[in-house]
Design a protein around this motif. Structure first.
Motif, mmCIF file in Angstrom:
data_model
loop_
_atom_site.group_PDB
_atom_site.id
_atom_site.type_symbol
_atom_site.label_atom_id
_atom_site.label_comp_id
_atom_site.label_asym_id
_atom_site.label_seq_id
_atom_site.Cartn_x
_atom_site.Cartn_y
_atom_site.Cartn_z
ATOM 1 N N ALA A 36 0.834 -1.200 0.000
ATOM 2 C CA ALA A 36 0.000 0.000 0.000
ATOM 3 C C ALA A 36 0.869 1.250 0.000
ATOM 4 O O ALA A 36 1.980 1.251 0.544
ATOM 5 C CB ALA A 36 -0.910 0.008 1.224
ATOM 6 N N SER A 37 0.366 2.316 -0.592
ATOM 7 C CA SER A 37 1.108 3.580 -0.615
ATOM 8 C C SER A 37 1.155 4.218 0.768
ATOM 9 O O SER A 37 2.009 5.046 1.045
ATOM 10 C CB SER A 37 0.488 4.544 -1.619
ATOM 11 N N TYR A 49 -2.824 0.506 -4.151
ATOM 12 C CA TYR A 49 -2.323 -0.813 -3.768
ATOM 13 C C TYR A 49 -1.695 -1.472 -4.989
ATOM 14 O O TYR A 49 -2.223 -1.376 -6.105
ATOM 15 C CB TYR A 49 -3.449 -1.694 -3.228
ATOM 16 N N THR A 50 -0.586 -2.159 -4.768
ATOM 17 C CA THR A 50 0.110 -2.868 -5.839
ATOM 18 C C THR A 50 0.425 -4.272 -5.374
ATOM 19 O O THR A 50 0.905 -4.470 -4.250
ATOM 20 C CB THR A 50 1.424 -2.153 -6.217
ATOM 21 N N HIS A 84 -2.807 -3.204 -9.978
ATOM 22 C CA HIS A 84 -2.954 -1.977 -9.194
ATOM 23 C C HIS A 84 -4.416 -1.728 -8.876
ATOM 24 O O HIS A 84 -5.312 -2.019 -9.675
ATOM 25 C CB HIS A 84 -2.407 -0.762 -9.969
ATOM 26 N N LEU A 85 -4.640 -1.160 -7.699
ATOM 27 C CA LEU A 85 -5.967 -0.715 -7.294
ATOM 28 C C LEU A 85 -5.810 0.611 -6.572
ATOM 29 O O LEU A 85 -4.942 0.754 -5.717
ATOM 30 C CB LEU A 85 -6.630 -1.729 -6.348
ATOM 31 N N THR A 86 -6.672 1.580 -6.931
ATOM 32 C CA THR A 86 -6.665 2.866 -6.241
ATOM 33 C C THR A 86 -8.019 3.087 -5.587
ATOM 34 O O THR A 86 -9.062 3.005 -6.245
ATOM 35 C CB THR A 86 -6.359 4.019 -7.203
ATOM 36 N N LEU A 87 -7.990 3.339 -4.284
ATOM 37 C CA LEU A 87 -9.186 3.719 -3.557
ATOM 38 C C LEU A 87 -9.223 5.236 -3.495
ATOM 39 O O LEU A 87 -8.320 5.868 -2.926
ATOM 40 C CB LEU A 87 -9.167 3.131 -2.142
ATOM 41 N N ASN A 88 -10.265 5.825 -4.085
ATOM 42 C CA ASN A 88 -10.378 7.270 -4.135
ATOM 43 C C ASN A 88 -11.346 7.768 -3.071
ATOM 44 O O ASN A 88 -12.311 7.093 -2.706
ATOM 45 C CB ASN A 88 -10.864 7.718 -5.515
ATOM 46 N N ASN A 89 -11.045 8.983 -2.567
ATOM 47 C CA ASN A 89 -11.942 9.657 -1.629
ATOM 48 C C ASN A 89 -12.333 8.747 -0.464
ATOM 49 O O ASN A 89 -13.503 8.512 -0.188
ATOM 50 C CB ASN A 89 -13.199 10.141 -2.363
ATOM 51 N N LEU A 123 -6.032 -0.388 6.280
ATOM 52 C CA LEU A 123 -5.900 1.037 6.033
ATOM 53 C C LEU A 123 -6.691 1.780 7.114
ATOM 54 O O LEU A 123 -7.876 1.503 7.331
ATOM 55 C CB LEU A 123 -6.443 1.401 4.648
ATOM 56 N N TYR A 124 -6.043 2.722 7.773
ATOM 57 C CA TYR A 124 -6.672 3.491 8.845
ATOM 58 C C TYR A 124 -6.841 4.930 8.377
ATOM 59 O O TYR A 124 -5.851 5.609 8.041
ATOM 60 C CB TYR A 124 -5.821 3.436 10.111
ATOM 61 N N VAL A 125 -8.104 5.388 8.327
ATOM 62 C CA VAL A 125 -8.424 6.733 7.843
ATOM 63 C C VAL A 125 -8.946 7.563 9.017
ATOM 64 O O VAL A 125 -9.941 7.192 9.663
ATOM 65 C CB VAL A 125 -9.459 6.687 6.713
ATOM 66 N N ASN A 126 -8.265 8.685 9.265
ATOM 67 C CA ASN A 126 -8.611 9.550 10.403
ATOM 68 C C ASN A 126 -8.738 8.732 11.698
ATOM 69 O O ASN A 126 -9.575 9.025 12.554
ATOM 70 C CB ASN A 126 -9.932 10.295 10.148
ATOM 71 N N ALA A 127 -7.914 7.703 11.816
ATOM 72 C CA ALA A 127 -7.962 6.816 12.978
ATOM 73 C C ALA A 127 -6.787 7.114 13.912
ATOM 74 O O ALA A 127 -5.728 7.584 13.474
ATOM 75 C CB ALA A 127 -7.937 5.357 12.550
#
Length: 668
Positions: A36-37, A49-50, A84-89, A123-127
């Protein structure tokens, strides 16, 4: 396609088929890895993600599954050639991402059982994860910590706690748990460090899959409740100059040392024999306490009796704590009439001049006894003599002396034993006759060990000179008995090491001698014959089978042993005694009457008697051998180096070299 998560079972269901296949099918060498980036993101950010797949071919395709913060698993990208996979927003909360690798033909055949999964990535967002630590102390003095973990934007979080004790050991609470509260006893004094981990139930149960809090440290300090005084020997000989070190220990209510207590305490005695910083007797001393310990020394009195020591007025420095009531335990040191052996000796007499009659060499250093009798057909002409090395030449250049003197201890008759040495320092005689010489030379780098025949001559074809990379400023030397591998031990003053020399045989000492380093890391300084400090004098005790080594660089005596070629490197060895009466200790010998160590100081021209006392060594006596003051900066006035003790029909004779007078003298 969407799957509603129920207690994290959706992902397990989606991958359950993998358990049907041998583990070798998913060996680390062929398993795809999801990279993951970032692991931490802010809401609205894009995360890529790659899949890194060591087994990929041109026909490999990849599928990506994502668990959203709402707990739903969905196919975010179906099988395709893209890795590759990109999760946006991304939204606040936690995501789990897993990828599958499958050959194109297997995709077309819908043979999902052959899919190779990656390890789920969190993946932790605002966590965030934080913790709060509180401690309570019971009436019995036991301390308990309560740790509460707070997780933000981690749904259905589970928790694990790690903590490091004051001794540096890390411990874990066990498997991840749903409760965010941990309670644990704190049994050690000092600083504890806590780190908490939180994660969704489906995330990998390791620091890779979990989110960690910042570390939080608390200090546990059971209050000091007792001061204990512990003398090393509890008795001294009157008028001996002896010292008894008394340990001052601060304890808690359980009788445990308070390791993080700093402060001071007052120690008094009834006889006024406490030694102050100037070496004078006083009746009261303020003793600094560091890490729960301090020390005071009691001097030998002039009359028999008992000296009572008492402590009072324990004062805590900032960060340390005392109990409301502190108990002080007194102790006693007895003064006995009979002194140590050297305290009974009052006469110093010259035996002979050590200046060589043939070339004027001077500055006597090494001293040993020639114990080799020889045979009935070839008696040793030097048997019973004391052998003395001259370190300097006639001009006084240190390290340029070449001669060894043989001196009859009774008559004072002097003969030149040899004149082939090169800055000779220490001497040791083999039971088979040869004399071993530690040659420092002018700067140590050209030092060597030299072996001479019992009559002082060299062995043919260069067999007398031993050179080796292990020799680095040879300074002390001693013979060590061993039934299989007898050895000569040598100290190296330029690098703080001790080496054993063994496997030798005449006449080829230069080629037969083997080396083994058995000591290292000893204090040392200086680079030339004029300023070198380090491990110096050596003596072997056949009773304990230990070799005792003096070190002028840190005023210590240390012990080492030799058990043959398998002897380990003992580092700095066993510390026997340090500081106190030792002031640049050099020569060392054994008292043949009681087994005490006799040491001469370069720093004050004193002879010091050390009673080993079964591991609790103490100073049993002191004598001034040369009244010349010693300059602490330049060393001018320093007289002593070599020392050897003999039993003269039940009377102790201590022979020593004095380079202020260039003589061999005797204390008797």
């Amino acid at each position: 396609m969407t799957l509603k998560k129920s207690s994290g079972l959706a992902l397990a269901s989606a991958t359950a088929a993998l358990a049907l296949f041998p583990l070798t099918a998913f060996a680390a060498s062929s398993t795809p890895v999801l990279m993951a980036s970032t692991k931490l993101a802010s809401a609205g950010q894009s995360v890529t993600y790659t899949v890194e797949d060591p087994s990929a071919t041109a026909s490999t395709e990849y599928q990506f599954w994502v668990e959203t913060p709402a707990g739903q698993w969905m196919v975010s990208q179906n099988y395709s050639a893209s890795n590759h996979l990109t999760l946006n927003n991304v939204k606040a909360g936690t995501y789990e991402v897993v990828a599958y690798a499958l050959n194109q033909s297997e995709v077309q055949a819908r043979d999902w059982s052959m899919a190779m999964p990656t390890t789920p990535d969190s993946l932790y967002v605002n966590a965030s994860v934080s913790l709060n630590v509180t401690s309570t102390t019971s009436s019995s003095g036991s301390v308990t910590a309560t740790v509460t973990v707070n997780a933000v934007n981690i749904g259905n979080a589970v928790y694990q706690l790690w903590w490091k004790t004051p001794t540096g050991n890390w411990h874990a609470s066990g498997n991840y748990q749903s409760s965010n509260t941990f309670t644990l006893p704190l049994t050690e004094n000092g600083s504890y460090q806590f780190v908490a981990f939180a994660k969704p139930p489906a995330a990998v149960s390791s620091y890779v899959g979990a989110l960690a809090s910042s570390a939080k440290t608390i200090s546990v300090s059971a209050p000091a409740a007792m001061v204990m005084l512990s003398p090393a020997v509890s008795s001294l000989h009157t008028s001996s100059g002896g010292l008894d070190p008394v340990m001052v220990t601060v304890l808690n209510a359980k009788g445990e040392q308070v390791m993080n207590f700093n402060g001071s305490v007052t120690v008094t005695d009834t006889e006024g024999l406490l030694m102050n910083a100037s070496g004078k007797p006083v009746s009261s001393i303020t003793v600094p306490i560091q890490n729960g310990m301090g020390q005071v020394q009691v001097m030998a009195g002039s009359t028999a009796g008992t000296d009572q020591l008492m402590a009072s007025g324990l004062t805590a420095a900032t960060g340390s704590e005392t109990a409301q009531s502190v108990t002080y335990q007194p102790t006693w040191v007895t003064m006995r009439d009979y002194g140590g052996n050297i305290s009974q000796l009052n006469t110093i007499a010259p035996v002979a001049s050590t200046v060589d009659s043939t070339n004027g060499d001077q500055n006597p250093y090494g001293l040993t006894f020639d114990s080799f009798k020889g045979s009935s057909t070839a008696p040793n002409p030097y048997y019973g003599d004391l052998l003395v090395s001259n370190f300097s030449n006639k001009a006084g250049s240190n390290g340029d002396g070449t001669t060894i003197e043989a001196i009859n201890p009774t008559t004072g008759a002097v003969k030149t034993f040899a004149s082939t040495a090169d800055g000779p320092v220490a001497l040791a005689v083999s039971p088979k006759g040869p004399l071993w010489i530690a040659n420092f030379g002018s700067n140590g780098t050209n030092g060597n060990d030299e072996v001479l025949a019992p009559n002082g001559t060299t062995f043919k074809n260069g067999g007398s000179i031993i050179t080796n990379s292990n020799l680095d400023g040879p300074w002390g030397q001693v013979f060590v008995q061993n039934a299989t591998y007898p050895a000569f031990l040598v100290t190296n003053a330029l690098n703080g090491t001790i080496d054993a020399m063994y496997g030798f045989a005449p006449p080829n000492f230069n080629t037969d001698t083997k080396f083994l380093e058995i000591g290292s890391g000893l204090a040392h300084s200086g680079t030339t014959a004029n300023n070198v400090q380090g491990p110096q004098g050596m003596v072997y005790d056949p009773t304990t089978h230990m070799v005792y080594v003096t070190d002028t660089a840190d005023n210590s005596i240390r012990a080492f042993y030799w058990n043959g070629p398998n002897t380990p490197n003992q580092g700095q060895g066993q510390l026997i005694y340090q500081g106190g009466a030792l002031n640049a200790p050099v020569g060392i010998t054994l008292d043949p009457l009681n087994g005490d160590l006799l040491v001469v100081n370069q720093g004050n021209n004193n002879l010091v008697e050390i009673d080993l006392n079964n591991g609790n060594a103490f100073v049993a006596g002191q004598k001034v051998l040369d009244n010349t003051p010693v300059n602490p900066t330049t060393g001018a006035g320093s007289a002593l180096f070599g020392v050897y003790a003999m039993d003269n029909n039940g009377q102790l004779n201590v022979f020593f070299t004095d380079d202020n007078t260039n003589t061999l003298d005797v204390l008797k």
